[in-house]
Design a protein around this motif. Structure first.
Motif, PDB file in Angstrom:
ATOM      1  N   LEU A 190       0.824  -1.153  -0.062  1.00 33.81           N
ATOM      2  CA  LEU A 190       0.161  -0.001   0.124  1.00 33.81           C
ATOM      3  C   LEU A 190       0.757   1.094  -0.197  1.00 33.81           C
ATOM      4  O   LEU A 190       0.405   2.104  -0.428  1.00 33.81           O
ATOM      5  N   LEU A 191       2.017   1.341   0.721  1.00 37.21           N
ATOM      6  CA  LEU A 191       2.795   2.440   0.707  1.00 37.21           C
ATOM      7  C   LEU A 191       3.550   2.475  -0.663  1.00 37.21           C
ATOM      8  O   LEU A 191       3.643   3.596  -1.314  1.00 37.21           O
ATOM      9  N   ASP A 192       4.087   1.418  -1.276  1.00 41.80           N
ATOM     10  CA  ASP A 192       4.437   1.368  -2.771  1.00 41.80           C
ATOM     11  C   ASP A 192       3.441   2.099  -3.649  1.00 41.80           C
ATOM     12  O   ASP A 192       3.769   2.535  -4.635  1.00 41.80           O
ATOM     13  N   ALA A 193       2.504   1.693  -3.503  1.00 39.53           N
ATOM     14  CA  ALA A 193       1.227   1.984  -4.304  1.00 39.53           C
ATOM     15  C   ALA A 193       0.641   3.521  -4.118  1.00 39.53           C
ATOM     16  O   ALA A 193      -0.257   4.207  -4.787  1.00 39.53           O
ATOM     17  N   ASP A 194       1.354   4.266  -3.201  1.00 38.00           N
ATOM     18  CA  ASP A 194       0.999   5.457  -2.861  1.00 38.00           C
ATOM     19  C   ASP A 194      -0.391   5.855  -2.303  1.00 38.00           C
ATOM     20  O   ASP A 194      -0.728   6.938  -2.529  1.00 38.00           O
ATOM     21  N   LEU A 195      -0.719   4.899  -1.534  1.00 36.13           N
ATOM     22  CA  LEU A 195      -2.263   4.930  -1.208  1.00 36.13           C
ATOM     23  C   LEU A 195      -2.343   5.260   0.405  1.00 36.13           C
ATOM     24  O   LEU A 195      -3.312   5.898   0.852  1.00 36.13           O
ATOM     25  N   ILE A 196      -1.149   5.010   1.290  1.00 38.01           N
ATOM     26  CA  ILE A 196      -1.147   5.265   2.366  1.00 38.01           C
ATOM     27  C   ILE A 196       0.217   5.952   2.862  1.00 38.01           C
ATOM     28  O   ILE A 196       1.266   5.771   1.953  1.00 38.01           O
ATOM     29  N   GLU A 197       0.434   6.432   4.115  1.00 40.26           N
ATOM     30  CA  GLU A 197       1.596   7.141   4.203  1.00 40.26           C
ATOM     31  C   GLU A 197       1.933   6.801   5.908  1.00 40.26           C
ATOM     32  O   GLU A 197       1.205   6.371   6.501  1.00 40.26           O
ATOM     33  N   GLU A 198       3.350   6.842   5.988  1.00 38.48           N
ATOM     34  CA  GLU A 198       3.924   6.308   7.314  1.00 38.48           C
ATOM     35  C   GLU A 198       4.326   7.446   8.158  1.00 38.48           C
ATOM     36  O   GLU A 198       5.056   8.233   7.360  1.00 38.48           O
ATOM     37  N   ILE A 199       4.042   7.662   9.252  1.00 38.21           N
ATOM     38  CA  ILE A 199       4.488   8.693  10.181  1.00 38.21           C
ATOM     39  C   ILE A 199       4.847   8.227  11.534  1.00 38.21           C
ATOM     40  O   ILE A 199       4.624   6.932  11.793  1.00 38.21           O
ATOM     41  N   SER A 200       5.773   9.049  12.253  1.00 35.27           N
ATOM     42  CA  SER A 200       5.950   8.326  13.747  1.00 35.27           C
ATOM     43  C   SER A 200       5.200   8.766  14.509  1.00 35.27           C
ATOM     44  O   SER A 200       4.786   9.883  14.657  1.00 35.27           O
ATOM     45  N   VAL A 201       4.666   8.039  15.483  1.00 34.34           N
ATOM     46  CA  VAL A 201       3.558   8.329  16.460  1.00 34.34           C
ATOM     47  C   VAL A 201       3.878   7.559  17.758  1.00 34.34           C
ATOM     48  O   VAL A 201       4.621   6.618  17.795  1.00 34.34           O
ATOM     49  N   LYS A 202       3.459   8.228  18.746  1.00 30.53           N
ATOM     50  CA  LYS A 202       3.506   7.895  20.310  1.00 30.53           C
ATOM     51  C   LYS A 202       2.393   6.998  20.634  1.00 30.53           C
ATOM     52  O   LYS A 202       1.367   7.267  20.245  1.00 30.53           O
ATOM     53  N   LYS A 203       2.783   5.702  21.007  1.00 30.52           N
ATOM     54  CA  LYS A 203       1.662   4.693  21.024  1.00 30.52           C
ATOM     55  C   LYS A 203       1.889   3.879  22.572  1.00 30.52           C
ATOM     56  O   LYS A 203       3.173   3.677  22.827  1.00 30.52           O
ATOM     57  N   GLU A 204       0.859   3.282  23.085  1.00 30.72           N
ATOM     58  CA  GLU A 204       1.204   2.258  24.261  1.00 30.72           C
ATOM     59  C   GLU A 204       1.353   1.002  23.461  1.00 30.72           C
ATOM     60  O   GLU A 204       0.813   0.491  22.634  1.00 30.72           O
ATOM     61  N   VAL A 205       2.409   0.180  23.747  1.00 26.74           N
ATOM     62  CA  VAL A 205       2.954  -0.819  23.186  1.00 26.74           C
ATOM     63  C   VAL A 205       2.880  -2.259  23.975  1.00 26.74           C
ATOM     64  O   VAL A 205       3.195  -2.140  25.277  1.00 26.74           O
ATOM     65  N   VAL A 206       2.546  -2.886  23.572  1.00 24.15           N
ATOM     66  CA  VAL A 206       2.192  -4.414  24.150  1.00 24.15           C
ATOM     67  C   VAL A 206       3.701  -4.801  25.069  1.00 24.15           C
ATOM     68  O   VAL A 206       4.685  -4.626  24.410  1.00 24.15           O
ATOM     69  N   ASN A 207       3.362  -5.124  26.329  1.00 20.15           N
ATOM     70  CA  ASN A 207       4.699  -5.694  27.193  1.00 20.15           C
ATOM     71  C   ASN A 207       5.662  -4.485  27.246  1.00 20.15           C
ATOM     72  O   ASN A 207       6.851  -4.970  27.711  1.00 20.15           O
ATOM     73  N   LYS A 208       5.339  -3.297  26.979  1.00 17.28           N
ATOM     74  CA  LYS A 208       6.455  -2.137  27.181  1.00 17.28           C
ATOM     75  C   LYS A 208       5.576  -1.054  28.084  1.00 17.28           C
ATOM     76  O   LYS A 208       4.450  -1.032  28.237  1.00 17.28           O
ATOM     77  N   ILE A 209       6.180  -0.349  29.057  1.00 17.44           N
ATOM     78  CA  ILE A 209       6.206   0.571  30.022  1.00 17.44           C
ATOM     79  C   ILE A 209       6.068   1.912  29.459  1.00 17.44           C
ATOM     80  O   ILE A 209       6.968   2.425  28.591  1.00 17.44           O
ATOM     81  N   GLY A 210       4.811   2.595  29.290  1.00 16.27           N
ATOM     82  CA  GLY A 210       4.991   3.963  28.789  1.00 16.27           C
ATOM     83  C   GLY A 210       4.739   4.058  27.274  1.00 16.27           C
ATOM     84  O   GLY A 210       4.704   2.844  26.626  1.00 16.27           O
ATOM     85  N   ARG A 211       4.687   5.109  26.675  1.00 19.65           N
ATOM     86  CA  ARG A 211       4.478   5.363  25.541  1.00 19.65           C
ATOM     87  C   ARG A 211       5.704   5.330  24.637  1.00 19.65           C
ATOM     88  O   ARG A 211       6.571   5.870  25.018  1.00 19.65           O
ATOM     89  N   ARG A 212       5.660   4.808  23.292  1.00 13.88           N
ATOM     90  CA  ARG A 212       6.864   4.341  22.697  1.00 13.88           C
ATOM     91  C   ARG A 212       6.666   5.073  21.128  1.00 13.88           C
ATOM     92  O   ARG A 212       5.629   4.997  20.635  1.00 13.88           O
ATOM     93  N   ASN A 213       7.894   5.473  20.503  1.00 12.48           N
ATOM     94  CA  ASN A 213       7.807   5.831  19.214  1.00 12.48           C
ATOM     95  C   ASN A 213       7.689   4.768  18.216  1.00 12.48           C
ATOM     96  O   ASN A 213       8.289   3.833  18.208  1.00 12.48           O
ATOM     97  N   VAL A 214       6.292   4.580  17.526  1.00 15.06           N
ATOM     98  CA  VAL A 214       6.144   3.494  16.516  1.00 15.06           C
ATOM     99  C   VAL A 214       5.818   3.907  15.339  1.00 15.06           C
ATOM    100  O   VAL A 214       5.441   5.206  15.156  1.00 15.06           O
ATOM    101  N   LYS A 215       5.743   3.224  14.233  1.00  9.40           N
ATOM    102  CA  LYS A 215       5.367   3.657  12.995  1.00  9.40           C
ATOM    103  C   LYS A 215       3.799   3.401  12.794  1.00  9.40           C
ATOM    104  O   LYS A 215       3.194   2.552  12.985  1.00  9.40           O
ATOM    105  N   GLY A 216       3.285   4.557  12.440  1.00 10.87           N
ATOM    106  CA  GLY A 216       1.768   4.900  12.263  1.00 10.87           C
ATOM    107  C   GLY A 216       1.391   5.061  10.844  1.00 10.87           C
ATOM    108  O   GLY A 216       2.376   5.234  10.021  1.00 10.87           O
TER     109      GLY A 216
END
Length: 256
Positions: free
Chosen positions: A76-102
């Motif tokens: 979907l990224l290669d087809a230019d239909l969606i875009e990827e950005i860095s966001v802070k999210k609660e991640v499974v088995n991690k404490i606090g919010r982490r930077n992940v690809k949204g």
């Protein structure tokens, strides 16, 4: 087509026509289409992979691994239909919010397919079916033209390299015009040139296909770029040719 008319031909290098085929191929998959619907519904709220995976399972009953999801997202990224950005999210088995690809659905994702973001499944898959049937008719000696909208939607024509085809509304032609191949559009395409001559000509010369708009009243576009009147414009395979803009215009898909 005379040598004089072929002088100063125009090539729209800025228009990457191949992306249309890439987008249609990306959409024609249940998982990827569901991902697009999910991102559409969340609008400007980016989701990361585990959130998308959870919705796929709970709403669409689609169970796939995170790794497989990553492959779909890449397409979907290669087809230019969606875009990827860095966001802070609660991640499974991690404490606090982490930077992940949204991921977000791009606002202009379907502009070159003439669809709105609020797409409907039937309409998107109709586009894919038309695209697929068009490609089945192409060969080294022909160009295939398929009408993608309006009352003539789905009609497909094979144009031989030796022919010059004229395209316009039925009421623009006289009996004498039928000595050469013509494509007669229904008169309901009301904004297709209202002058008493065909809107465009399509022909082959010097190892390339061209479209020529001599003097239409409402213009001709490849993608969203208007071609110059009176000068042949080279067509790339997998291009959308628009005969005028907006309601009443005709959209013709071209491959060879």
């Amino acid at each position: 087509m005379s040598d004089l008319e072929m002088e100063n031909t125009v090539v729209l290098d800025s228009y990457d026509s191949n992306i249309i085929s890439v987008k249609l191929a990306a959409v024609n998959n249940k998982v990827r289409f569901s991902i697009l619907e999910i991102l559409r519904d969340f609008k400007k709220k980016p989701l990361y992979s585990r959130e998308i995976n959870s919705i796929l399972l709970n709403k669409y009953n689609i169970e796939i691994s995170v790794q497989m999801l990553g492959q779909h997202i890449k397409q979907l990224l290669d087809a230019d239909l969606i875009e990827e950005i860095s966001v802070k999210k609660e991640v499974v088995n991690k404490i606090g919010r982490r930077n992940v690809k949204g991921y977000l659905l791009k606002e202009d994702a379907f502009e070159d397919l003439f669809l709105e973001i609020t797409f409907l499944s039937d309409e998107v898959f109709t586009f894919f079916d038309l695209h697929k049937s068009n490609l089945q008719l192409t060969d080294s000696n022909h160009c295939a033209l398929t009408i993608f909208n309006g009352v003539d939607k789905g009609k497909t024509f094979k144009i031989h390299k030796d022919d010059v085809v004229q395209i316009g509304r039925k009421d623009q032609f006289d009996e004498g015009d039928f000595d050469s191949p013509v494509i007669l559009l229904d008169n309901e395409y009301s904004t297709v040139s209202n002058i008493s001559k065909p809107h465009i000509k399509i022909f082959y010369k010097d190892d390339a296909w061209y479209v020529l708009d001599d003097a239409s009243s409402n213009g001709t576009f490849i993608g969203d770029v208007e071609i110059l009147k009176g000068k042949p414009t080279k067509i790339r395979s997998n291009s959308f040719i628009k005969l005028s803009r907006g309601n009443g215009g005709a959209v013709i898909y071209c491959s060879f």
